[in-house]
Design a protein around this motif. Structure first.
Motif, PDB file in Angstrom:
ATOM      1  N   GLY A  24     -34.046 -17.789  43.818  1.00  0.00           N
ATOM      2  CA  GLY A  24     -32.742 -16.717  43.182  1.00  0.00           C
ATOM      3  C   GLY A  24     -33.598 -16.972  42.329  1.00  0.00           C
ATOM      4  O   GLY A  24     -32.965 -15.620  41.146  1.00  0.00           O
ATOM      5  N   ARG A  25     -33.901 -17.665  41.282  1.00  0.00           N
ATOM      6  CA  ARG A  25     -34.398 -17.766  40.040  1.00  0.00           C
ATOM      7  C   ARG A  25     -36.006 -17.418  39.690  1.00  0.00           C
ATOM      8  O   ARG A  25     -36.325 -17.659  40.590  1.00  0.00           O
ATOM      9  CB  ARG A  25     -32.929 -19.012  39.479  1.00  0.00           C
ATOM     10  CG  ARG A  25     -32.199 -19.278  39.418  1.00  0.00           C
ATOM     11  CD  ARG A  25     -31.574 -20.363  38.606  1.00  0.00           C
ATOM     12  NE  ARG A  25     -29.683 -20.724  39.214  1.00  0.00           N
ATOM     13  CZ  ARG A  25     -29.177 -19.797  38.460  1.00  0.00           C
ATOM     14  NH1 ARG A  25     -29.589 -18.994  37.188  1.00  0.00           N
ATOM     15  NH2 ARG A  25     -27.498 -20.424  38.484  1.00  0.00           N
ATOM     16  N   GLN A  34     -33.911 -22.035  27.913  1.00  0.00           N
ATOM     17  CA  GLN A  34     -34.192 -21.098  27.009  1.00  0.00           C
ATOM     18  C   GLN A  34     -34.000 -19.373  26.890  1.00  0.00           C
ATOM     19  O   GLN A  34     -33.690 -18.541  25.988  1.00  0.00           O
ATOM     20  CB  GLN A  34     -35.541 -21.316  26.656  1.00  0.00           C
ATOM     21  CG  GLN A  34     -36.176 -23.327  26.364  1.00  0.00           C
ATOM     22  CD  GLN A  34     -36.654 -23.255  26.352  1.00  0.00           C
ATOM     23  OE1 GLN A  34     -38.029 -22.907  26.043  1.00  0.00           O
ATOM     24  NE2 GLN A  34     -37.314 -24.549  26.347  1.00  0.00           N
ATOM     25  N   GLU A  35     -34.230 -18.983  27.726  1.00  0.00           N
ATOM     26  CA  GLU A  35     -34.285 -17.548  28.635  1.00  0.00           C
ATOM     27  C   GLU A  35     -33.194 -16.723  28.893  1.00  0.00           C
ATOM     28  O   GLU A  35     -33.009 -15.976  29.568  1.00  0.00           O
ATOM     29  CB  GLU A  35     -35.289 -17.832  29.451  1.00  0.00           C
ATOM     30  CG  GLU A  35     -36.554 -17.516  30.155  1.00  0.00           C
ATOM     31  CD  GLU A  35     -37.509 -16.921  28.686  1.00  0.00           C
ATOM     32  OE1 GLU A  35     -37.586 -15.712  28.616  1.00  0.00           O
ATOM     33  OE2 GLU A  35     -38.403 -17.929  27.776  1.00  0.00           O
ATOM     34  N   GLY A  36     -32.164 -17.653  28.920  1.00  0.00           N
ATOM     35  CA  GLY A  36     -30.525 -17.548  29.686  1.00  0.00           C
ATOM     36  C   GLY A  36     -30.378 -17.243  30.668  1.00  0.00           C
ATOM     37  O   GLY A  36     -29.041 -16.010  31.226  1.00  0.00           O
ATOM     38  N   GLU A  37     -31.352 -17.942  31.605  1.00  0.00           N
ATOM     39  CA  GLU A  37     -30.834 -17.184  33.391  1.00  0.00           C
ATOM     40  C   GLU A  37     -29.835 -18.448  33.357  1.00  0.00           C
ATOM     41  O   GLU A  37     -29.313 -17.974  34.205  1.00  0.00           O
ATOM     42  CB  GLU A  37     -32.093 -17.727  33.141  1.00  0.00           C
ATOM     43  CG  GLU A  37     -31.872 -17.151  34.967  1.00  0.00           C
ATOM     44  CD  GLU A  37     -33.232 -17.692  35.615  1.00  0.00           C
ATOM     45  OE1 GLU A  37     -33.536 -16.116  36.611  1.00  0.00           O
ATOM     46  OE2 GLU A  37     -33.884 -19.037  35.876  1.00  0.00           O
ATOM     47  N   ARG A  40     -25.043 -22.638  32.347  1.00  0.00           N
ATOM     48  CA  ARG A  40     -24.614 -24.010  32.220  1.00  0.00           C
ATOM     49  C   ARG A  40     -25.845 -24.561  31.209  1.00  0.00           C
ATOM     50  O   ARG A  40     -26.308 -24.380  31.138  1.00  0.00           O
ATOM     51  CB  ARG A  40     -25.000 -25.066  33.174  1.00  0.00           C
ATOM     52  CG  ARG A  40     -23.794 -24.104  34.979  1.00  0.00           C
ATOM     53  CD  ARG A  40     -24.486 -25.142  36.021  1.00  0.00           C
ATOM     54  NE  ARG A  40     -24.381 -26.612  36.229  1.00  0.00           N
ATOM     55  CZ  ARG A  40     -25.487 -27.554  36.949  1.00  0.00           C
ATOM     56  NH1 ARG A  40     -26.193 -26.563  37.662  1.00  0.00           N
ATOM     57  NH2 ARG A  40     -25.113 -28.720  37.496  1.00  0.00           N
ATOM     58  N   LYS A  41     -25.092 -25.131  30.323  1.00  0.00           N
ATOM     59  CA  LYS A  41     -25.821 -25.937  28.724  1.00  0.00           C
ATOM     60  C   LYS A  41     -26.382 -26.944  29.915  1.00  0.00           C
ATOM     61  O   LYS A  41     -25.844 -28.143  30.412  1.00  0.00           O
ATOM     62  CB  LYS A  41     -24.520 -26.270  28.053  1.00  0.00           C
ATOM     63  CG  LYS A  41     -25.387 -26.828  26.795  1.00  0.00           C
ATOM     64  CD  LYS A  41     -23.718 -27.067  26.252  1.00  0.00           C
ATOM     65  CE  LYS A  41     -24.041 -27.223  24.632  1.00  0.00           C
ATOM     66  NZ  LYS A  41     -23.793 -27.742  22.977  1.00  0.00           N
ATOM     67  N   ARG A  42     -27.448 -27.144  29.411  1.00  0.00           N
ATOM     68  CA  ARG A  42     -28.415 -28.584  29.179  1.00  0.00           C
ATOM     69  C   ARG A  42     -28.534 -28.994  27.479  1.00  0.00           C
ATOM     70  O   ARG A  42     -28.524 -28.864  26.747  1.00  0.00           O
ATOM     71  CB  ARG A  42     -29.699 -28.381  29.593  1.00  0.00           C
ATOM     72  CG  ARG A  42     -29.994 -27.441  30.705  1.00  0.00           C
ATOM     73  CD  ARG A  42     -31.759 -27.573  31.338  1.00  0.00           C
ATOM     74  NE  ARG A  42     -31.708 -28.887  31.746  1.00  0.00           N
ATOM     75  CZ  ARG A  42     -31.978 -29.117  32.683  1.00  0.00           C
ATOM     76  NH1 ARG A  42     -31.133 -28.580  34.129  1.00  0.00           N
ATOM     77  NH2 ARG A  42     -33.175 -30.798  33.067  1.00  0.00           N
ATOM     78  N   ILE A  43     -28.861 -30.360  27.937  1.00  0.00           N
ATOM     79  CA  ILE A  43     -28.442 -31.308  26.354  1.00  0.00           C
ATOM     80  C   ILE A  43     -29.762 -32.383  26.689  1.00  0.00           C
ATOM     81  O   ILE A  43     -29.616 -32.595  27.838  1.00  0.00           O
ATOM     82  CB  ILE A  43     -27.057 -31.929  26.701  1.00  0.00           C
ATOM     83  CG1 ILE A  43     -26.622 -32.995  27.328  1.00  0.00           C
ATOM     84  CG2 ILE A  43     -25.847 -30.829  25.647  1.00  0.00           C
ATOM     85  CD1 ILE A  43     -25.944 -33.485  27.046  1.00  0.00           C
ATOM     86  N   PRO A  44     -30.904 -33.047  25.690  1.00  0.00           N
ATOM     87  CA  PRO A  44     -31.066 -33.465  25.652  1.00  0.00           C
ATOM     88  C   PRO A  44     -30.578 -35.056  26.909  1.00  0.00           C
ATOM     89  O   PRO A  44     -29.132 -35.596  26.173  1.00  0.00           O
ATOM     90  CB  PRO A  44     -31.285 -34.163  24.344  1.00  0.00           C
ATOM     91  CG  PRO A  44     -31.141 -33.058  23.371  1.00  0.00           C
ATOM     92  CD  PRO A  44     -30.677 -32.521  23.919  1.00  0.00           C
ATOM     93  N   CYS A  45     -31.060 -35.439  27.309  1.00  0.00           N
ATOM     94  CA  CYS A  45     -30.541 -37.356  27.690  1.00  0.00           C
ATOM     95  C   CYS A  45     -30.761 -38.347  26.790  1.00  0.00           C
ATOM     96  O   CYS A  45     -31.686 -38.084  26.719  1.00  0.00           O
ATOM     97  CB  CYS A  45     -31.878 -37.339  29.104  1.00  0.00           C
ATOM     98  SG  CYS A  45     -31.605 -39.337  29.687  1.00  0.00           S
TER      99      CYS A  45
END
Length: 459
Positions: A24-25, A34-37, A40-45
């Motif tokens: 569904g994405r 980046q697209e606001g979809e 949940r927040k992603r961070i650099p490993c």
């Protein structure tokens, strides 16, 4: 975008992302943020900032991240083959050769000529072949580049056969193995020989490996993904178990890797062979290790449980990437009044031996016909002929032929230090041209066998 794939356009790569988004994405986890979809927040490993991870799954990711520190194998001993343990002998200021004055350059050229005086500079040609590669050499499907690789491999095997190194009951250790082609041809040459092992040493992961295709039960291929600098051969399980004589081989073993391999074979491995109760090699002083290594071959004759290194056959390469810290010929350099500063400039000047033929080599490297193009780094001269010619050439001061002559002197000087190192440790060592310069500009082969060997000739 491709149906079922991420709809994010990657500007840098001029194409859409190839990742598969969730049900569904429209975007993958990386680009949905980046697209606001994605909420949940992603961070650099923290282990590798080149990729990101969901913040609420960080701890789970760290346990399986490919960049995590993996357990060291039993044969990993930190810096066992490194050489100098400190940088006290390394000069602080090392300016480019192009920044030297004419007088300083002339002084360096005088030094290299003086140090080379009396050395064997005109090497003998020993361009051989081997029956194992004849079918491949005659295959018209091979392009020019593949043919050149095959000619080199055939000559290396021919030289190994001449030194009686192709036989049963041996462990062949290929340093800088890459795809493992050299070991492959040794295996083909020994197809009717029993009790043969292959250890392929390569610090990087390699695509298109050939060793996995071998299905013979009496021939074992094992990869050791470790830097030669940290490799203790004695602790490799197969050598601990079978204690086979080792034959060290390599095709275009780049720069300092040659010195690390020589020390691995002639020093740390031989020292380890002396017994389990000895003090570890990493804790001994350099003087102690040198004395023990030089005495080990005599000891090994009476030690039935420990077999020495049976031989060394390495095609040399990339002297400009040598390092005084790892170089095995430091004592020789000091004996002729040279030190780390001169070594630094000589190893840079060694690239002059081939950079005069830069245009020809670059053209040859554009061939599209060879299966070996997936591992073009084997032909290291293609790399440094492009990169080393910038700051280290001196247009208007030296001609191409003069640079080539000085570069060859620098190469022979560095190689002679390696020969003396092996001789001091009980080897009969030699240098020879093993292929034509038209096949490879790096066409010198270093061979060595124990002085106690029954081989009738090694000239």
């Amino acid at each position: 975008p491709v149906p079922g794939r991420c709809a994010f356009y990657v500007e840098r790569k001029k194409r859409f992302c190839k990742m598969i988004p969730g049900p569904g994405r429209r975007f993958c986890g990386e680009h949905g943020q980046q697209e606001g979809e994605n909420e949940r927040k992603r961070i650099p490993c923290p282990l590798d900032p080149k990729h990101t991870v969901y913040e609420d799954q960080l701890q789970k990711h760290l346990k399986k991240c490919n960049s995590r520190e993996k357990p060291k194998p039993v044969y990993f001993i930190q810096d066992i083959n490194a050489g100098l343990k400190d940088g006290t002998e390394i000069p602080e200021k090392q300016v480019p050769i192009s920044s030297l004055s004419k007088e300083e350059l002339e002084n360096l050229i005088t030094k290299v000529k003086k140090a080379s005086n009396g050395l064997e500079l005109h090497l003998k040609e020993r361009i051989l072949s081997h029956q194992a590669l004849q079918e491949a050499l005659n295959d018209p499907k091979n392009g020019e580049s593949a043919f050149k690789h095959l000619k080199q491999q055939a000559s290396i095997l021919g030289n190994m056969e001449k030194l009686h190194l192709l036989g049963p009951g041996r462990c062949f250790v290929e340093f800088g193995a890459g795809r493992g082609k050299l070991s492959h041809w040794v295996d083909v040459a020994l197809q009717n020989v029993e009790n043969v092992q292959f250890l392929l040493v390569e610090r990087a992961t390699t695509r298109f490996k050939v060793d996995g295709k071998h299905k013979r039960r009496d021939s074992i291929f094992e990869r050791l993904q470790v830097d030669i600098q940290h490799l203790c051969l004695k602790k490799v399980p197969i050598l601990e178990k079978k204690k086979l004589p080792v034959v060290g081989i390599g095709k275009h073993l780049c720069g300092a890797a040659t010195d690390l391999a020589l020390r691995c074979l002639a020093e740390s491995y031989t020292t380890c062979c002396d017994g389990e109760n000895e003090e570890p090699a990493t804790k001994r002083s350099r003087t102690d290790k040198t004395e023990m290594a030089s005495n080990n071959f005599a000891d090994n004759e009476s030690n039935k449980d420990c077999k020495p290194v049976a031989g060394i056959v390495i095609a040399l390469c990339c002297h400009h990437k040598c390092d005084w810290t790892h170089y095995v010929g430091r004592e020789f350099f000091k004996s002729v009044g040279l030190g780390p500063l001169e070594f630094h400039y000589f190893q840079r000047m060694s690239s002059w031996a081939t950079c005069g033929m830069r245009e020809t080599t670059t053209r040859a490297s554009t061939s599209q016909e060879s299966e070996d193009e997936t591992n073009n780094t084997e032909e290291h001269e293609q790399t440094f002929s492009k990169t080393e010619s910038g700051s280290d050439t001196l247009p208007g001061i030296l001609t191409v032929e003069e640079r080539k002559e000085i570069g060859c002197l620098c190469k022979r000087l560095i190689d002679h230090g390696r020969i003396e190192y092996l001789q001091q440790r009980g080897y009969k060592a030699a240098l020879q041209y093993y292929t034509e310069s038209a096949v490879s500009l790096e066409n010198v082969l270093l061979t060595a066998v124990p002085s106690s060997s029954l081989i009738p000739e090694h000239t």
